[in-house]
Design a protein around this motif. Structure first.
Motif, PDB file in Angstrom:
ATOM      1  N   ALA A   1      -2.445   7.635   7.020  1.00 34.35           N
ATOM      2  CA  ALA A   1      -3.683   7.738   5.855  1.00 34.35           C
ATOM      3  C   ALA A   1      -4.365   6.533   6.944  1.00 34.35           C
ATOM      4  O   ALA A   1      -5.460   6.666   6.033  1.00 34.35           O
ATOM      5  CB  ALA A   1      -3.174   6.506   5.195  1.00 34.35           C
TER       6      ALA A   1
ATOM      7  N   SER B   1      -9.240   0.510  -0.375  1.00 32.22           N
ATOM      8  CA  SER B   1      -8.651   1.191   0.744  1.00 32.22           C
ATOM      9  C   SER B   1      -7.931   0.817   1.751  1.00 32.22           C
ATOM     10  O   SER B   1      -6.333   0.260   1.844  1.00 32.22           O
ATOM     11  CB  SER B   1      -9.963   2.075   1.820  1.00 32.22           C
ATOM     12  N   TYR B   2      -7.947  -0.495   2.153  1.00 33.88           N
ATOM     13  CA  TYR B   2      -7.534  -1.690   3.116  1.00 33.88           C
ATOM     14  C   TYR B   2      -6.653  -2.521   1.954  1.00 33.88           C
ATOM     15  O   TYR B   2      -5.525  -2.971   2.603  1.00 33.88           O
ATOM     16  CB  TYR B   2      -8.509  -3.138   3.685  1.00 33.88           C
TER      17      TYR B   2
ATOM     18  N   GLY C   1      -4.037   0.161   0.269  1.00 38.96           N
ATOM     19  CA  GLY C   1      -3.483   1.551   1.130  1.00 38.96           C
ATOM     20  C   GLY C   1      -3.118   0.332   2.550  1.00 38.96           C
ATOM     21  O   GLY C   1      -2.423   0.964   2.480  1.00 38.96           O
ATOM     22  N   ILE C   2      -3.514  -0.957   2.861  1.00 38.74           N
ATOM     23  CA  ILE C   2      -3.094  -1.388   4.276  1.00 38.74           C
ATOM     24  C   ILE C   2      -1.840  -2.778   3.465  1.00 38.74           C
ATOM     25  O   ILE C   2      -1.118  -2.383   3.479  1.00 38.74           O
ATOM     26  CB  ILE C   2      -3.387  -1.380   5.152  1.00 38.74           C
ATOM     27  N   ILE C   3      -2.780  -3.668   3.083  1.00 36.14           N
ATOM     28  CA  ILE C   3      -2.476  -4.622   2.788  1.00 36.14           C
ATOM     29  C   ILE C   3      -0.692  -5.291   1.667  1.00 36.14           C
ATOM     30  O   ILE C   3       0.205  -5.464   1.960  1.00 36.14           O
ATOM     31  CB  ILE C   3      -3.392  -5.636   2.560  1.00 36.14           C
TER      32      ILE C   3
ATOM     33  N   TYR D   1       3.474   8.072   6.493  1.00 39.67           N
ATOM     34  CA  TYR D   1       2.230   6.850   5.653  1.00 39.67           C
ATOM     35  C   TYR D   1       0.913   6.899   6.436  1.00 39.67           C
ATOM     36  O   TYR D   1       0.104   6.728   6.359  1.00 39.67           O
ATOM     37  CB  TYR D   1       3.205   5.854   5.121  1.00 39.67           C
TER      38      TYR D   1
ATOM     39  N   MET E   1      -8.638   7.746   5.331  1.00 40.75           N
ATOM     40  CA  MET E   1      -8.987   6.774   5.136  1.00 40.75           C
ATOM     41  C   MET E   1     -10.346   6.973   6.099  1.00 40.75           C
ATOM     42  O   MET E   1     -11.823   6.710   5.509  1.00 40.75           O
ATOM     43  CB  MET E   1      -8.218   6.099   5.254  1.00 40.75           C
TER      44      MET E   1
ATOM     45  N   VAL F   1       0.699  -1.992   0.896  1.00 37.54           N
ATOM     46  CA  VAL F   1       0.918  -1.003   0.036  1.00 37.54           C
ATOM     47  C   VAL F   1       2.589  -1.505   0.026  1.00 37.54           C
ATOM     48  O   VAL F   1       3.258  -0.518  -0.847  1.00 37.54           O
ATOM     49  CB  VAL F   1       0.971  -0.251   1.310  1.00 37.54           C
ATOM     50  N   GLU F   2       3.366  -1.766   0.210  1.00 41.13           N
ATOM     51  CA  GLU F   2       4.950  -2.713   0.171  1.00 41.13           C
ATOM     52  C   GLU F   2       5.174  -2.986  -0.963  1.00 41.13           C
ATOM     53  O   GLU F   2       5.559  -2.052  -1.779  1.00 41.13           O
ATOM     54  CB  GLU F   2       5.253  -3.555   0.882  1.00 41.13           C
TER      55      GLU F   2
ATOM     56  N   MET G   1       0.511  -3.800  10.832  1.00 40.74           N
ATOM     57  CA  MET G   1      -0.785  -3.928   9.686  1.00 40.74           C
ATOM     58  C   MET G   1      -1.659  -3.855  10.476  1.00 40.74           C
ATOM     59  O   MET G   1      -2.986  -3.189  10.027  1.00 40.74           O
ATOM     60  CB  MET G   1      -0.219  -4.614   8.419  1.00 40.74           C
TER      61      MET G   1
ATOM     62  N   ALA H   1      -2.642   5.439   0.052  1.00 36.35           N
ATOM     63  CA  ALA H   1      -3.778   5.846   1.312  1.00 36.35           C
ATOM     64  C   ALA H   1      -3.814   6.800   1.777  1.00 36.35           C
ATOM     65  O   ALA H   1      -4.505   7.013   1.915  1.00 36.35           O
ATOM     66  CB  ALA H   1      -2.050   5.029   1.634  1.00 36.35           C
TER      67      ALA H   1
ATOM     68  N   PHE I   1       0.779   4.545  -1.321  1.00 35.30           N
ATOM     69  CA  PHE I   1       1.097   5.457  -0.739  1.00 35.30           C
ATOM     70  C   PHE I   1       0.091   6.203  -1.078  1.00 35.30           C
ATOM     71  O   PHE I   1      -0.543   7.322  -0.643  1.00 35.30           O
ATOM     72  CB  PHE I   1       2.865   6.219  -0.238  1.00 35.30           C
TER      73      PHE I   1
END
Lengths: 85, 573
Positions: B74, A28-29, A32-34, B71, B78, A36-37, B243, A54, A51
């Motif tokens: 999410a 997830s983190y 999905g977040i850190i 995006y 989540m 993601v790019e 972020m 996430a 994407f």
């Protein structure tokens, strides 16, 4: 059950928790977040990977994690003879 | 047949079903009233938990939110699912083993303190009240929009239904009606999702349809990225906000989920510890069915909307556009009088200078309410009237099931935690049951009243409920289970720190005149509960080191709840 056994049972439980929560955090983190790019540069079918994690992938993993935990703990309970009769 | 008649029929049938279930499952004892006698099958409880959890916001607003956020949406997907992993692994089995009725029960006994119990009761009441008022409003809107009943009467009907089955059946009645409500709501969500997925990408599984190809051979998401940038918006699949904030918001929602009393209490209703673990898994599976379809619905709806309206002559738009214009959820204003609909991001200054102005556009002409994305989907995809009626029934099921679960927490907090455990410990079980029923009656009327005249703080349900639950209950419960050394002083100090900090931060930025530039580390009020939780942990651990260790009996409780099998000395219940 002896105190030592109880302690061992608890430590095994904590190990499982540590392992499963690490995966929980990474999908997830992490994905999905850190990350993601960078992950978005990888494409699988119509999805950019970051994407996908996430918005869908992490949820599938969450469901799996709980059922894996159920399985591991049921086994552990039997092994230490602390399961409910 | 006319949509309104279909709606009346389907909503009528579902309501009759809920009432029938309620009569069948009346409660006779406090144990049945509070926790359904602790005899609910884990899969049944999973379904009830899913209905309890998914509110009008999940059902109606979430897909729309994602549609406009891309995006970034999410964080809700989540955030509102990941908490179940924490629940299953860190909370549910132990609280079930503890075997009492409420969250303040656990806090009060584990921290051998009426102060701790009182803090917990106040939090539970505040969180649940904020949340329930939002549900009541949802019920009122659904009635007024689709059945042309006045808004206030819609709420009165909703209140009457919830009162009926919550009063009669308590947790037992609520559990079984929630199962029925889950079936209604998931069917109502997936049927239009499947139809629209087939219509757009020719795939009957909406979850996979999100990665599918449109009729012209491009992938849906690639197309949507391109449509978005063509109109001056961010790419749909790319992140656009900080972020750090997204991280904190996601975490606050997860931790809040795991700390919300109406969710936790559902795990007191299963027979065994192993059932509590399993039940959390089933709950999340049932929730995931909707939550993995939501991003697909969001992307379909957004693509469809842009394709249907952008640069099209207003006079040639399909019938649903005019229908929804009447409700005020869609608004079109032809600013440059060219008869075409210009929908674009007029806050994007480069885009305005390079594309909009040379084309003679005078600003965005279309305002879309996000709720429309789910509500209008069936019409946009040309689905029959009964599907639209089904969506209304599903929205009502989602709102009513959540409201009922929350009202039960409110009534138990009053009759059990305040009366039985504090003010009037001598009351008999019969009197306690009567008090619980009275409390639910009073609570439902107050909730209805606030639904009609909402106080200002209710609009910020998400920030308040999740922030406070994350900053207060979550650390107190976790430490109560995982640290034998944690004592009353530490837990109370931690909870108060978390609450006060989170409360002040949210208040300051929502009503106290704070602006986003002043956010700490860019964290919005929705995400601040995460920081509140960290403060709670730090304060609790520090204070407990300098104050006396908890008494032996309390350490024995902690040892007892860590092991599933009941030791011979103490029974369960």
């Amino acid at each position: 059950m002896s105190d030592k056994n109880v302690q061992n049972y608890w430590n095994r439980n904590l190990q499982y928790l540590g392992m499963l929560l690490t995966i929980w955090f990474i999908v997830s983190y992490g994905f999905g977040i850190i990350l993601v790019e960078p992950l978005n540069t990888i494409k699988i079918g119509g999805f950019k990977l970051g994407f996908w994690f996430a918005q869908q992938g992490s949820i599938y993993v969450f469901v799996l994690l709980i059922f894996v935990y159920v399985y591991l703990m049921n086994k552990l309970d039997k092994e230490y003879d602390v399961d409910e009769k | 047949m006319d949509v309104q008649i279909w709606t009346l029929i389907i909503v009528g049938i579902t309501f009759a079903l809920y009432i029938g279930v309620a009569i069948w499952s009346r409660a006779g004892s406090t144990s049945e009233f509070y926790v359904a006698g602790g005899g609910v099958h884990p899969i049944i409880n999973g379904m009830a938990t899913a209905a309890d959890w998914m509110s009008a916001a999940s059902f109606i607003s979430m897909a729309g939110l994602i549609s406009f956020m891309g995006y970034q949406g999410a964080q809700y997907l989540m955030g509102w699912t990941g908490g179940y992993v924490l629940l299953a692994l860190l909370l549910a089995p132990y609280l079930r083993k503890f075997g009492k009725f409420t969250v303040p029960d656990f806090i009060g006994e584990r921290y051998y303190s009426q102060t701790a119990r009182l803090v917990a009761v106040i939090c539970a009441l505040f969180v649940s009240f904020t949340y329930v008022v939002g549900q009541m409003k949802g019920v009122g809107i659904a009635f007024s929009r689709f059945l042309e009943v006045p808004f206030e009467w819609g709420i009165v009907i909703g209140v009457a239904i919830v009162f009926f089955y919550a009063f009669l059946g308590g947790m037992k009645g609520i559990t079984y009606t929630q199962v029925a409500q889950y079936c209604v709501l998931i069917f109502a969500y997936l049927v239009p999702a499947i139809f629209i997925s087939v219509y757009m990408v020719d795939n009957p599984i909406p979850q996979l349809g999100l990665g599918g190809k449109l009729a012209d051979g491009t992938h849906l998401l690639t197309k949507l990225d391109q449509l978005s940038t063509d109109l001056g918006f961010m790419e749909y699949t790319t992140s656009n906000r900080g972020m750090v904030d997204m991280f904190f918001v996601t975490a606050a929602l997860m931790l809040g989920t795991a700390g919300l009393p109406h969710v936790i209490v559902r795990f007191f209703t299963v027979p065994k510890v192993s059932d509590a673990r399993k039940s959390a898994g089933w709950a999340l599976l049932f929730i995931a069915l909707l939550y993995t379809a939501a991003p697909a619905v969001a992307a379909f709806a957004r693509t469809n909307m842009i394709n249907t309206v952008s640069e099209k002559p207003y006079s040639e738009l399909p019938g649903w556009f005019a229908n929804w214009e009447k409700t005020g959820l869609l608004e079109f204003e032809d600013k440059n009088q060219d008869g075409l609909v210009q929908y674009y991001n007029d806050a994007n200054s480069t885009y305005v200078a390079e594309v909009a102005e040379p084309n003679g556009w005078r600003g965005n002409e279309l305002t879309v309410d996000r709720d429309i994305m789910v509500l209008a989907n069936p019409e946009i995809a040309n689905l029959p009237g009964w599907v639209i009626a089904l969506v209304v029934a599903g929205g009502l099921a989602a709102a009513l099931s959540t409201a009922a679960g929350l009202l039960l927490v409110i009534s138990t907090s009053i009759s059990h935690d305040l009366l039985k455990k504090w003010l009037m410990p001598k009351i008999t079980e019969k009197q306690e049951l009567r008090a619980a029923r009275t409390a639910i009656g009073v609570a439902v009327v107050i909730a209805g009243y606030f639904g009609i005249n909402p106080p200002g703080f209710v609009a910020q349900v998400v920030a308040w409920a999740f922030g406070l639950a994350a900053a207060s209950f979550f650390p107190a419960i976790i430490l109560g289970i995982f640290s034998k050394r944690m004592n009353m002083q530490g837990a109370v100090a931690g909870m108060i720190t978390g609450l006060v900090f989170t409360g002040i931060y949210i208040w300051y930025f929502k009503y106290g005149g704070g602006n986003p530039e002043q956010y700490w580390f860019g964290i919005s009020p929705e995400g601040i509960g995460t920081l509140g939780m960290l403060f709670n942990f730090v304060v609790a651990l520090t204070v407990s080191r300098f104050t006396p260790a908890p008494p032996k009996e309390v350490v024995a409780i902690v040892e007892e709840i860590r092991v599933p099998r009941a030791s011979s000395a103490k029974g369960n219940y």
